[in-house]
Every structure is written in structure tokens, then in C-alpha cells.
Motif scaffolding. Structure first.
Motif, short mmCIF file in Angstrom:
data_model
loop_
_atom_site.label_atom_id
_atom_site.label_comp_id
_atom_site.label_asym_id
_atom_site.label_seq_id
_atom_site.Cartn_x
_atom_site.Cartn_y
_atom_site.Cartn_z
N TYR A 127 -39.36 33.76 12.63
CA TYR A 127 -40.60 33.76 13.80
C TYR A 127 -40.42 34.81 14.99
O TYR A 127 -41.14 35.52 15.27
N LYS A 155 -45.56 25.49 25.76
CA LYS A 155 -45.25 24.66 24.51
C LYS A 155 -44.41 25.37 23.45
O LYS A 155 -43.69 24.86 22.91
N LYS A 156 -44.61 26.47 23.49
CA LYS A 156 -43.77 27.61 22.49
C LYS A 156 -42.46 27.56 23.12
O LYS A 156 -41.48 27.38 22.14
N ARG A 157 -42.32 27.58 24.33
CA ARG A 157 -40.70 27.83 24.69
C ARG A 157 -40.34 26.41 24.73
O ARG A 157 -39.04 26.12 24.43
N HIS A 207 -44.36 39.15 21.22
CA HIS A 207 -43.17 38.69 21.91
C HIS A 207 -42.97 38.93 23.57
O HIS A 207 -42.33 38.18 24.13
N LYS A 264 -39.03 25.87 20.94
CA LYS A 264 -37.74 26.74 20.69
C LYS A 264 -36.70 26.24 21.26
O LYS A 264 -35.63 26.02 20.57
N GLN A 267 -43.00 37.81 15.49
CA GLN A 267 -43.65 37.88 16.85
C GLN A 267 -43.57 39.54 17.34
O GLN A 267 -44.07 40.09 17.91
N TYR A 281 -36.20 30.26 12.70
CA TYR A 281 -36.46 30.79 13.98
C TYR A 281 -36.27 32.45 14.11
O TYR A 281 -36.84 32.93 14.67
N PRO A 314 -49.94 27.39 26.22
CA PRO A 314 -49.25 27.60 24.90
C PRO A 314 -47.99 28.18 24.97
O PRO A 314 -47.13 28.17 24.15
N GLU A 315 -47.68 29.02 25.93
CA GLU A 315 -46.32 29.67 26.16
C GLU A 315 -45.45 28.80 26.48
O GLU A 315 -44.20 28.78 25.99
#
Length: 115
Positions: A59, A85-87, A69, A90, A63, A56, A82-83
Motif C-alpha cells: 500500500y 479514516k486512512k490513518r 502519499h 493504518k 501510494q 502495508y 478520508p485521510e
């Protein structure tokens, strides 16, 4: 908070500028907190949790170094899924890390009282 802003943006409860500024305001403190946590895990010798935290941290550093970022207010609608899904990923990763850390803590506290 970042995920809530993206969901609010998706349902038009908030405008793109406010959503992007709220998300971008939370990113750097998140990165710094993760870095400080990894540093404390390193100096205290909690190797298992540190090894789980390093992907993490890596990553986040990549970024930041690539300049990806921050959320761009002009591209936020195109980057919405996509944002999100990324959140979600995380958040799930941090929940798993928290559960593992809590289990590790309880295991170690239980071992101290057995002696």
C-alpha cells in the motif's frame, strides 16, 4: 502524530499549512521504516510477520508511486475525513501487527527456555 494533526485541523487548533507540513514530514520516514522492517524480516526468516507486513508495504509503495502519499494543503479540508479514516485504519493495522509480533516473540522465547 498525523492523526493528531488532522483532528487539530478539524477543530481549528492548527492552520492547514502547518498541519499539511507536519503530516508530509512524517510520511517518508514512515515508509522507509516499514521498508527496512520488511527487509529485516525477510533476511531473518520471520515469514509469518513478513507476510502480515507485506500488504502495508505494498500500500505504501503504490501510494508513493502514484504520488498520493502527501497531503495537499489546498485540498486538506476536502480530504479531511478520508485521510482520518486512512490513518485510523493504518494505526489499527499496525497495532494488530505489533500485538501479533509481540505474541510471536513471547512464544519463541518461551520455546527456547523449555528445551
Amino acid at each position: 502524530m498525523q492523526l493528531v494533526c488532522l483532528v487539530d485541523l478539524e477543530y481549528d487548533y492548527i492552520n492547514p499549512y502547518d498541519s499539511a507540513s507536519r503530516i508530509n514530514r512524517a510520511v517518508l520516514p514512515e515508509f522507509i521504516t516499514q521498508g527496512v522492517l520488511c527487509f529485516f524480516l525477510l533476511i531473518t526468516g520471520h515469514w509469518a510477520v513478513l507476510l502480515l507486513s507485506l500488504p502495508y508495504l505494498y500500500y505504501n509503495v503504490t501510494q508513493y508511486m502514484q504520488g498520493k502519499h502527501l497531503v495537499d494543503v489546498t485540498e486538506i479540508y476536502r480530504q479531511l475525513n478520508p485521510e482520518k479514516k486512512k490513518r485510523f485504519f493504518k494505526m489499527a493495522y499496525l497495532v494488530i501487527l505489533f500485538i501479533f509480533s509481540l505474541f510471536w516473540l513471547l512464544l519463541n522465547v518461551g520455546d527456547e527456555y523449555d528445551d
